[in-house]
Design a protein around this motif. Structure first.
Motif, PDB file in Angstrom:
ATOM      1  N   ASN A  28       4.432   3.229   7.128  1.00 51.05           N
ATOM      2  CA  ASN A  28       3.449   2.140   7.244  1.00 51.05           C
ATOM      3  C   ASN A  28       2.129   2.583   7.888  1.00 51.05           C
ATOM      4  OD1 ASN A  28       5.135   0.212   6.011  1.00 51.05           O
ATOM      5  ND2 ASN A  28       6.152  -0.220   7.969  1.00 51.05           N
ATOM      6  N   THR A  53      -1.504   3.807   7.691  1.00 52.19           N
ATOM      7  CA  THR A  53      -2.551   3.750   6.670  1.00 52.19           C
ATOM      8  C   THR A  53      -3.789   4.468   7.181  1.00 52.19           C
ATOM      9  OG1 THR A  53      -1.786   1.669   5.695  1.00 52.19           O
ATOM     10  CG2 THR A  53      -4.096   2.243   5.350  1.00 52.19           C
ATOM     11  N   THR A  64      -7.716   4.931   0.079  1.00 45.39           N
ATOM     12  CA  THR A  64      -6.750   4.461   1.078  1.00 45.39           C
ATOM     13  C   THR A  64      -5.381   5.084   0.817  1.00 45.39           C
ATOM     14  OG1 THR A  64      -7.920   2.350   1.270  1.00 45.39           O
ATOM     15  CG2 THR A  64      -5.661   2.438   2.100  1.00 45.39           C
ATOM     16  N   THR A  96      -1.360   5.194   2.252  1.00 43.49           N
ATOM     17  CA  THR A  96      -0.365   4.517   3.083  1.00 43.49           C
ATOM     18  C   THR A  96       0.988   5.186   2.913  1.00 43.49           C
ATOM     19  OG1 THR A  96      -1.515   2.396   2.846  1.00 43.49           O
ATOM     20  CG2 THR A  96       0.770   2.324   3.610  1.00 43.49           C
ATOM     21  N   LYS A 115       4.646   5.065   2.638  1.00 41.12           N
ATOM     22  CA  LYS A 115       5.552   3.972   2.270  1.00 41.12           C
ATOM     23  C   LYS A 115       7.012   4.253   2.589  1.00 41.12           C
ATOM     24  CE  LYS A 115       4.104   0.833   0.487  1.00 41.12           C
ATOM     25  NZ  LYS A 115       3.464  -0.375   1.070  1.00 41.12           N
TER      26      LYS A 115
END
Length: 303
Positions: free
Chosen positions: A38, A40, A67, A69, A71
């Motif tokens: 999580n 980012t 961007t 992130t 996961k």
């Protein structure tokens, strides 16, 4: 010159330094991430490119946010979502210039989500949602083919542009090699991961490379340095330029002196605490006779 020069140079640097670091008994550093799920990070991406050829001159400049992130994480891999926006990603290499501008217009407001799998050492290895990526670019090609008749792509030849788009639709996008187009882009954001370097690396190597408009390979010296800065920041730089002509071991028949300008540089700043690149920049400049190609690609971490 194609942006694939990034791939060539980084691969050459990494393979050479990794091999030397394994062979010699000196203090070494292995870069590997410990990313948290999580997390980012956002990068401001910028491309500037100018081209001059016999038939036209073109300059373009693009800015966008990229961007990333994290996961998922396992013992052997990470899954990272890349929300890519803005400028073309190794797509229009045959026709830079007008096609870059057209892509910029088409991609306005669009984002391409790529699910990238990394090894536990931070090396990108696969695009897990390649079907949706293919669909994204197929829709682009379909729209371009539909609009090409009324689109001004001068000074490019429309028949050649049409054939290039058809080749992209039927050959490039469906090919097994297509995912590598996107994996290769991460060389500029993840140049250190999974690689072993000497502490205070300072190496020079020579590579023979064929440059635009030239029918023979040129000896290029690549000088790579790794240094540690305050606050656990590492800086990796690599600068390349042709050897002086009197140092050439192979001199092509009829060629008596250097008649071109060429420089290429890479600059990375890596935060070893947060384990992300703070800044990455690749610049290339080439000029010979009536041909020139200059570009700068940079990513700056903004969060």
């Amino acid at each position: 010159m194609k942006v694939s020069v990034i791939i060539t140079l980084l691969t050459l640097i990494n393979v050479h330094l990794y091999a030397k670091a394994q062979d010699e008994k000196k203090p070494t550093i292995l870069f590997a991430p410990n990313w948290k799920v999580n997390t980012t990070v956002v990068y401001k991406g910028e491309i500037q490119r100018s081209i001059k050829r016999d038939d036209y001159t073109w300059t373009g400049q693009y800015t966008s946010n990229q961007t990333l992130t994290v996961k998922a994480k396992t013992d052997s891999s990470y899954t990272v979502n890349w929300e890519a926006a803005g400028f073309p990603i190794n797509v229009f290499q045959e026709f830079p210039g007008p096609m870059y501008d057209w892509f910029q217009e088409w991609s306005e407001g669009k984002k391409l989500n790529l699910k990238i799998r990394f090894s536990n050492l931070g090396v990108p290895v696969a695009v897990e949602n390649i079907d949706s990526v293919r669909s994204f670019y197929q829709s682009m090609v379909d729209e371009f083919l539909k609009e090409l008749a009324s689109r001004d792509v001068s000074p490019l030849n429309k028949d050649r542009v049409k054939q290039s788009l058809l080749n992209m639709k039927t050959l490039v996008i469906p090919s097994d090699a297509f995912p590598q187009v996107f994996i290769s882009n991460f060389n500029l954001l993840f140049p250190l991961y999974g690689k072993t370097f000497f502490a205070n690396q300072n190496e020079k190597i020579t590579d023979y490379r064929k440059l635009p408009t030239m029918g023979f390979a040129v000896p290029i010296q690549i000088h790579t340095q790794l240094s540690k800065k305050p606050n656990n920041i590492y800086q990796l730089t690599s600068n390349q330029a042709p050897l002086p002509y009197d140092k050439w071991r192979i001199r092509p028949s009829g060629y008596s002196s250097i008649d071109f300008d060429y420089t290429d540089s890479l600059d990375f700043q890596y935060d070893a605490v947060k384990q992300w690149i703070n800044y990455a920049k690749h610049s290339m400049n080439f000029h010979r006779n009536n041909f020139s190609d200059n570009f700068t690609i940079s990513y700056t971490k903004v969060n």
